[in-house]
Design a protein around this motif. Structure first.
Motif, PDB file in Angstrom:
ATOM      1  N   VAL A   1     -13.452  36.859   7.663  1.00  0.00           N
ATOM      2  CA  VAL A   1     -13.309  38.300   7.847  1.00  0.00           C
ATOM      3  C   VAL A   1     -12.094  38.811   7.086  1.00  0.00           C
ATOM      4  O   VAL A   1     -11.144  38.063   6.810  1.00  0.00           O
ATOM      5  CB  VAL A   1     -13.175  38.667   9.342  1.00  0.00           C
ATOM      6  N   THR A   2     -12.145  40.075   6.708  1.00  0.00           N
ATOM      7  CA  THR A   2     -10.983  40.727   6.099  1.00  0.00           C
ATOM      8  C   THR A   2     -10.395  41.675   7.124  1.00  0.00           C
ATOM      9  O   THR A   2     -11.099  42.532   7.673  1.00  0.00           O
ATOM     10  CB  THR A   2     -11.372  41.492   4.822  1.00  0.00           C
TER      11      THR A   2
ATOM     12  N   LEU B   1     -18.634  28.644  15.121  1.00  0.00           N
ATOM     13  CA  LEU B   1     -17.379  28.124  15.655  1.00  0.00           C
ATOM     14  C   LEU B   1     -16.365  29.227  15.908  1.00  0.00           C
ATOM     15  O   LEU B   1     -15.624  29.195  16.884  1.00  0.00           O
ATOM     16  CB  LEU B   1     -16.767  27.108  14.684  1.00  0.00           C
ATOM     17  N   GLY B   2     -16.286  30.197  14.996  1.00  0.00           N
ATOM     18  CA  GLY B   2     -15.275  31.235  15.146  1.00  0.00           C
ATOM     19  C   GLY B   2     -15.086  32.027  13.878  1.00  0.00           C
ATOM     20  O   GLY B   2     -15.918  31.993  12.966  1.00  0.00           O
ATOM     21  N   LEU B   3     -13.966  32.735  13.817  1.00  0.00           N
ATOM     22  CA  LEU B   3     -13.643  33.605  12.696  1.00  0.00           C
ATOM     23  C   LEU B   3     -12.560  32.967  11.846  1.00  0.00           C
ATOM     24  O   LEU B   3     -11.718  32.199  12.335  1.00  0.00           O
ATOM     25  CB  LEU B   3     -13.182  34.972  13.194  1.00  0.00           C
ATOM     26  N   HIS B   4     -12.582  33.334  10.574  1.00  0.00           N
ATOM     27  CA  HIS B   4     -11.607  32.817   9.610  1.00  0.00           C
ATOM     28  C   HIS B   4     -10.939  33.991   8.917  1.00  0.00           C
ATOM     29  O   HIS B   4     -11.605  34.917   8.450  1.00  0.00           O
ATOM     30  CB  HIS B   4     -12.308  31.944   8.571  1.00  0.00           C
ATOM     31  N   SER B   5      -9.605  33.955   8.861  1.00  0.00           N
ATOM     32  CA  SER B   5      -8.846  35.029   8.211  1.00  0.00           C
ATOM     33  C   SER B   5      -7.800  34.419   7.296  1.00  0.00           C
ATOM     34  O   SER B   5      -7.062  33.524   7.711  1.00  0.00           O
ATOM     35  CB  SER B   5      -8.161  35.904   9.271  1.00  0.00           C
TER      36      SER B   5
ATOM     37  N   ASP C   1      -9.347  30.386  12.602  1.00  0.00           N
ATOM     38  CA  ASP C   1      -8.597  29.863  11.459  1.00  0.00           C
ATOM     39  C   ASP C   1      -7.742  30.983  10.892  1.00  0.00           C
ATOM     40  O   ASP C   1      -8.258  32.038  10.519  1.00  0.00           O
ATOM     41  CB  ASP C   1      -9.547  29.323  10.390  1.00  0.00           C
ATOM     42  N   LEU C   2      -6.437  30.750  10.832  1.00  0.00           N
ATOM     43  CA  LEU C   2      -5.491  31.751  10.332  1.00  0.00           C
ATOM     44  C   LEU C   2      -5.199  31.594   8.847  1.00  0.00           C
ATOM     45  O   LEU C   2      -4.347  32.298   8.307  1.00  0.00           O
ATOM     46  CB  LEU C   2      -4.190  31.681  11.140  1.00  0.00           C
ATOM     47  N   GLY C   3      -5.891  30.667   8.168  1.00  0.00           N
ATOM     48  CA  GLY C   3      -5.722  30.517   6.729  1.00  0.00           C
ATOM     49  C   GLY C   3      -4.430  29.821   6.365  1.00  0.00           C
ATOM     50  O   GLY C   3      -3.797  29.137   7.168  1.00  0.00           O
TER      51      GLY C   3
END
Length: 492
Positions: A194-195, A240-244, A282-284
Motif C-alpha cells: 500500500v501507499t 498475511l497483511g499489508l506492506h508499506s 511489513d514496515l519496509g
C-alpha cells in the motif's frame, strides 16, 4: 532533482564553481590521509599509508585482482545483520537482496538468521542456488510475469507482495492452476503493498510511498481496501497483511510514524468493519547509512525502539492487537561493508572563471561500477589507499573513464595535493546498489567482488572477461570464422 541545462550538467549555473571551497558540509581535513571511521567498515584502517580491510592490505589485494574492484568486509556485514536481528527481536528481518546479492552473501544472510527479499526471477535463482529456504523468501516487484509467479509459487516462496489488480488476478489464476495439477497443495501467502501518502525526505527517485508513483495500492483512493477484498476472495491466496515502504536513505522515524498510523488505521477498519484480521505488517526498509560526514544514521537499536513504540501506540489507540512485524534492511547491512578501489589514471587541473581551479582526478572505473552519483546526485567520499602523503589537502572531483560529462564518482573531496597517476583511491560505502546496478557501458567489464576476513581475501564474484562480454554477441563467431578463412587464403 538537480537543476538541468539543455547542453548538459556542466552548464548549470555554479556547477563548476566550488562554493566557499566546496559544499557547506565538507571541511578541509587536518590530515587528508586519515580515515573518517563512520564512513568505513568496522575493520578498515590505515597502515603506513596503505588501506587495510579485513586484515588484508588493499595494495596487496589489487596486485592480485587489479582495479576497479569491490572489497566486501565479511565480518562487518555479518555484524550489521546481527545488529538488526538483535535490535528487532520478535520481528522478521528480510535482507533486501536488490542492494547486493550473490550466492555467498545469501548464505551469510541465512547463517545470521535473516530472511531474504527478492524482486526478480534472477534474484530468486541466486537465492535457491545458495540453498536458501524458499519459505523464508519474500518476492517483491511491481510487474511479475506469469512465468515468474509460476516459479515462485511452485518453489514455495514464503510470501508474495502483490502490487496491482492485474497481478492479483494473475496470481490467483496461477495458484488455481498449480493446485489443480497437484503441484502445490496450500494457499499462497500474500501481502498487499500500500501507499500511505508519505513524502519521505529523500531523492524523488527513491521515495516510494507518495501517491504519484508506480508502487502499491493507494489507501486514500480506496484501492488498497479493494485489493484486500480481491485477495480474500481468491481461493488460492492467503492474506498475511499489508506492506508499506516509504523510500530509501531515511534517517529518522517520522515518516514511518505517519505511514504506520495510516496503514494501521486500515488494519483496524478491516478488523472492525469487515471482520478481516491481518496477522502481519511489513514496515519496509530504507534505513540510511553514512556516505559522507553530512549523514547521521540511527543505530538499529534506536530504530527498533522508536518504530516499536510507534506501532504499539497506534495499535493501542485503535484497539487492535499488534501484528507480527517485519522490516527489509538492505543498504544498512551491506552498504558500509563494501568499498571500491580504483587506480588513478590522470590528474587534470582546469582553470575556470575568476581564477578558480578544479582538479579532476580520473580513475579506471566510473558510472559502469557506480551509477548512483549520476542517477541520484549521490555524494561519496574517498581516500588515498596506497601511500601516505605530506602534501596539503586540495579539493578534487573524482571522475570516471566513460564518455559522459556526468560520469562522476565523487563530486567533492579533499585529497593530498600530490595525488598522481598510479595511486590507488578507495571509495567507502559502495555495497548497496553499486555492483547491483553495474553495467557494460562503453563495453566495460564489471569488477570482481572480493570478500576479506581475518587476513584472507576470497573472490566471490569474479571479474568479467571479454569472452563474457561477447558471449551473447552472435556476430562474433561469424567474424572470427571469416578472419580465419581470410588468413588461410592469404597464406596460400
Amino acid at each position: 532533482m538537480s537543476p538541468s541545462h539543455e547542453a548538459g550538467w556542466a552548464h548549470v549555473e555554479g556547477a563548476l564553481r566550488p562554493h566557499h571551497g566546496g559544499p557547506g558540509w565538507l571541511h578541509p581535513p587536518g590530515n587528508p590521509n586519515a580515515l573518517v571511521a563512520s564512513l568505513w567498515s568496522s575493520t578498515a584502517r590505515k597502515s603506513d599509508g596503505d588501506l587495510v580491510v579485513g586484515g588484508v592490505s588493499v595494495p596487496d589485494l589489487v596486485a592480485n585482482v587489479n582495479t576497479p574492484a569491490y572489497i566486501l568486509d565479511e565480518a562487518d556485514l555479518r555484524a550489521r545483520a546481527r545488529a538488526f536481528k538483535d535490535a528487532f527481536a520478535g520481528y522478521d528481518i528480510y535482507y533486501a537482496g536488490k542492494a547486493f546479492l550473490c550466492t555467498t552473501v545469501a548464505r551469510w544472510v541465512a547463517e545470521e538468521g535473516l530472511s531474504l527479499d527478492v524482486c526478480s526471477d534472477g534474484e530468486l535463482t541466486v537465492a535457491l542456488r545458495a540453498g536458501f529456504d524458499p519459505a523464508r523468501i519474500g518476492y517483491h516487484g511491481n510487474t511479475k510475469t506469469e512465468m515468474e509467479l509460476v516459479r515462485a509459487v511452485g518453489e514455495g516462496v514464503g510470501r508474495i507482495v502483490v502490487d496491482s489488480f492485474d497481478e492479483i488476478e494473475r496470481l490467483a489464476r496461477v495458484t488455481s492452476s498449480l493446485r489443480a495439477s497437484g503441484a502445490v497443495s496450500t494457499p499462497q501467502p500474500v501481502m498487499v503493498r500500500v501507499t500511505a501518502g508519505v513524502e519521505a525526505h529523500t531523492h524523488e527517485y527513491i521515495a516510494t510511498a507518495h501517491e504519484d508513483q508506480k508502487f502499491g495500492f493507494s489507501i486514500t483512493s480506496g484501492d488498497a481496501l479493494e485489493a484486500v477484498r480481491r485477495v480474500v476472495a481468491a481461493p488460492g491466496l492467503e492474506l498475511l497483511g499489508l506492506h508499506s515502504h516509504i523510500g530509501s536513505q531515511i534517517f529518522d522515524t517520522s515518516g514511518f510514524e505517519v505511514a504506520a498510523r495510516r496503514v494501521l488505521a486500515l488494519h483496524a477498519l478491516l478488523a472492525h468493519e469487515r471482520g478481516v484480521v491481518l496477522p502481519e505488517l511489513d514496515l519496509g526498509g530504507g534505513f540510511g547509512i553514512a556516505y559522507t560526514t553530512q549523514d547521521d544514521p540511527s543505530a538499529p537499536a534506536v530504530l527498533a525502539a522508536e518504530m516499536s513504540a510507534i506501532v504499539d501506540h497506534e495499535c493501542g489507540a485503535l484497539g487492535i492487537p499488534r501484528p507480527r512485524l517485519s522490516i527489509e534492511p538492505g543498504r544498512a547491512i551491506v552498504g558500509p561493508a563494501m568499498c571500491t578501489v580504483y587506480t588513478v589514471g590522470t590528474v587534470k587541473r582546469v582553470e575556470l572563471d575568476g581564477g578558480v581551479v578544479r582538479t579532476y582526478v580520473s580513475v579506471d572505473g566510473g558510472m559502469s561500477d557506480n551509477l548512483r552519483t549520476a542517477l541520484y546526485d549521490a555524494d561519496y567520499s574517498c581516500t588515498l589507499a596506497s601511500r601516505d602523503s605530506t602534501a596539503p589537502a586540495v579539493l578534487v572531483r573524482v571522475v570516471g573513464k566513460h564518455c559522459e560529462a556526468g560520469d562522476i564518482v565523487v563530486k567533492d573531496e579533499f585529497l593530498p595535493g600530490d595525488v598522481r597517476p598510479g595511486d590507488l583511491l578507495a571509495v567507502p560505502a559502495t555495497g548497496a546498489y553499486c555492483r547491483s546496478m553495474a553495467s557494460n557501458y562503453n563495453h566495460a567489464l564489471r569488477p570482481p567482488v572480493v570478500a576479506v576476513r581475518d587476513g584472507v581475501a576470497s573472490t566471490i564474484v569474479r571479474r568479467e572477461t571479454v569472452d563474457d562480454l561477447l558471449a551473447t554477441d552472435l556476430g562474433c563467431l561469424d567474424h572470427e570464422d571469416a578472419a580465419v578463412a581470410g588468413a588461410s587464403r592469404r597464406s596460400s
